[in-house]
Design an enzyme around this catalytic site. Structure first.
Site, mmCIF file in Angstrom:
data_model
loop_
_atom_site.group_PDB
_atom_site.id
_atom_site.type_symbol
_atom_site.label_atom_id
_atom_site.label_comp_id
_atom_site.label_asym_id
_atom_site.label_seq_id
_atom_site.Cartn_x
_atom_site.Cartn_y
_atom_site.Cartn_z
ATOM 1 C CB SER A 261 -1.108 -0.090 1.445
ATOM 2 O OG SER A 261 -0.249 -0.003 2.663
ATOM 3 C CE LYS A 262 -0.438 8.565 0.257
ATOM 4 N NZ LYS A 262 0.721 9.068 0.797
ATOM 5 N NE ARG A 263 -2.384 3.415 6.028
ATOM 6 C CZ ARG A 263 -2.716 2.484 5.935
ATOM 7 N NH1 ARG A 263 -2.508 1.723 6.821
ATOM 8 N NH2 ARG A 263 -3.838 2.487 5.104
#
Ligand code: GLU
Length: 507
Positions: A261-263
């Protein structure tokens, strides 16, 4: 075999994640190997999730990667329009056809009514599904009389159209990566295929378009595998041949646990997007490979290896080599771990293969962005740094001393290696260097060695004193080369001024 035609069909709901680019690339490689065409279709039926600029972002990303589609929203073609919002009338007709054939039905249930049902099911610890077991107890055209239905339609009562899944059938999805995947139709629900706002849902639009655009192979992410039996059922309901499928493995976090994910990118300091993206609402910036300094050739290889490998030792491929070598049968079923170190390795490999001139060109641009003006020979800087960096921007960040006298002196090295006589040695060497007319690295080195011999000094302490004074660091390329590059005046200036600053630090 009829012509191979594939499509990349993103929804413009935000920036395309690396997984999307990987899908686009695999579609491209698959089609080009077989002499086929690739279509870019924008699936924008969900107006609520539409994000301005997302379509342009997709086109720009692919262009940056160095490949292109044969037809699509950005260049037209014989099967257009290529944007679903411009094809609304088409879907209406096909939705009607399914209703007329008894394969789909109107559902007038309001969201409140559906909510009540869900709650009632939850009370009995059951999950509500709008399917063969519940549809007879709902407000739809399977239950209501024709007159009642007509009446509701005439009164413009909002409705959806649901696809009627017959239970107890085995639906086979023929998948090039996974083989035959079997689903029991009783597990599926009656999905909405058309909404009262006059827009189809993804499922209907996607199938109608793939059929009308003569798509032969559907290559997409694994997250769509659960929808595949519904899609096969819709093809059957229309009496159309279903394309062949390939569901590509999920991209996993570097740890291998969970979806990338972006995180993860933010936490691990690596981008998960091809290009930088600024969220218009929050102002948040998501990093992009392009802006981080990755070469598109490196990025392409990083993408290609996310779930595929050629089964040979070769790790670096040009686009045309990828086309020749890519084999969808060799795509893995299991998730592909994203390896940020490997991504850097690729960039480094491409960087060392670049000509010095090309790196100089990029370095000049990088320095200009930072407002650095310099008259030193940048080719020499590049020769010294090329093997030590991953990105061109690393030259400035790891060897700022080529362009500016250091203001920071590595505290650890100073503490351990700056001795009581270091300042005196530096002053002496400044005097030695001052006498050198031809200020070349080999001359500097010879005089330095001569000085050490005369003074009966060891190499280590003197060398580190000199290096700290000139660069502020404990390591780096040949110090004599650095001195030659920054020139006599600058070298002498640093040798005179900096020992005092180091002493201040020691004090
Ligand atoms: N519009 C879908 C997406 O955003 C396409 C899925 C498919 O390729 O069928 O990924």
């Amino acid at each position: 075999m009829s012509k191979v035609r594939v499509r990349y069909a993103p929804s413009p709901t935000g920036p395309q994640h690396v997984g999307g680019i990987r899908t686009a690339l695999y579609n491209y490689l698959f089609a080009k190997k077989l002499g086929g065409d690739v279509v870019l279709r924008i699936e924008d039926t969900d107006e609520k999730r539409f994000v301005e600029g997302a379509e342009q972002y997709i086109i720009e990303s692919i262009k940056w990667c160095g490949f292109d589609f044969d037809e699509g929203v950005h260049k037209g073609g014989p099967f257009g329009p290529y944007k679903q919002s411009e094809r609304k009338d088409i879907y209406l007709k096909y939705s009607q056809q399914l209703i007329d054939d008894g394969k789909a039905y109107y559902a007038f249930d309001t969201s409140d009514e559906l909510h009540v049902k869900r709650v009632a099911f939850e009370k009995e610890k059951k999950n509500f599904k709008y399917d063969f077991s519940t549809r007879d107890s709902m407000r739809n055209s399977l239950v209501l009389s024709d007159d009642e239905v007509q009446n509701l339609l005439n009164k413009d009562v909002p409705y959806t159209v649901r696809f009627k899944i017959e239970p107890d059938n085995i639906i086979v999805v023929d998948d090039m990566v996974r083989g035959e995947v079997r689903f029991n139709s009783s597990e599926l629900d009656d999905k909405i295929i058309f909404k009262s706002d006059g827009m189809p849902t993804y499922h209907l639009a996607n199938i109608v378009d793939d059929h009308l655009m003569e798509i032969s192979h559907v290559i997409r992410g694994e997250e769509w595998l659960p929808s595949a039996p519904l899609h096969v059922a819709i093809y059957e309901a229309f009496g159309w041949n279903s394309p062949k499928f390939a569901h590509l493995p999920l991209l996993l976090k570097p740890t291998g646990k969970g979806k990338l994910s972006k995180r993860d990118g933010d936490a691990g300091g690596f981008p998960v997007f091809p290009l930088e993206w600024k969220d218009q609402q929050t102002g948040d910036i998501s990093k992009g490979y392009r802006e981080e300094g990755y070469y598109p050739e490196a990025f392409l290889n990083i993408m290609a290896f996310l779930g595929w490998n050629p089964g040979t030792e070769q790790e670096m491929f040009s686009l045309s080599e990828l086309i020749q070598t890519f084999d969808i049968q060799k795509v893995n079923k299991s998730g592909a771990k994203f390896d940020p170190d490997k991504a850097k390795w690729y960039n480094q490999q491409y960087l060392v293969r670049k000509s010095d001139d090309e790196i100089v060109h990029d370095l000049r641009a990088d320095l200009a962005k930072r407002g650095i003006e310099t008259s030193i020979n940048l080719s020499s800087v590049v020769r010294q740094m090329k093997e030590r960096i991953v990105f061109v921007k690393d030259i400035y960040s790891s060897a700022q001393y080529f362009f500016e006298s250091p203001t920071v002196f590595d505290p650890k090295t100073v503490k351990k290696k700056w001795k009581d006589n270091s300042a005196e040695i530096v002053t002496d060497i400044a005097a030695v260097f001052d006498k050198i007319v031809d200020f070349r690295a080999d001359n500097l080195e010879a005089s330095f060695k001569k000085y050490l011999e005369e003074k009966e000094l060891g190499f280590g302490i003197a060398m580190i004193a000199l290096r700290l004074s000139i660069t502020g660091k404990g390591g780096g390329p040949s110090l004599f080369e650095i001195a030659e590059i920054i020139g006599k005046n600058e070298t002498l200036k640093r040798l005179k001024e900096n020992p005092e600053k180091i002493l201040d630090l020691k004090a």
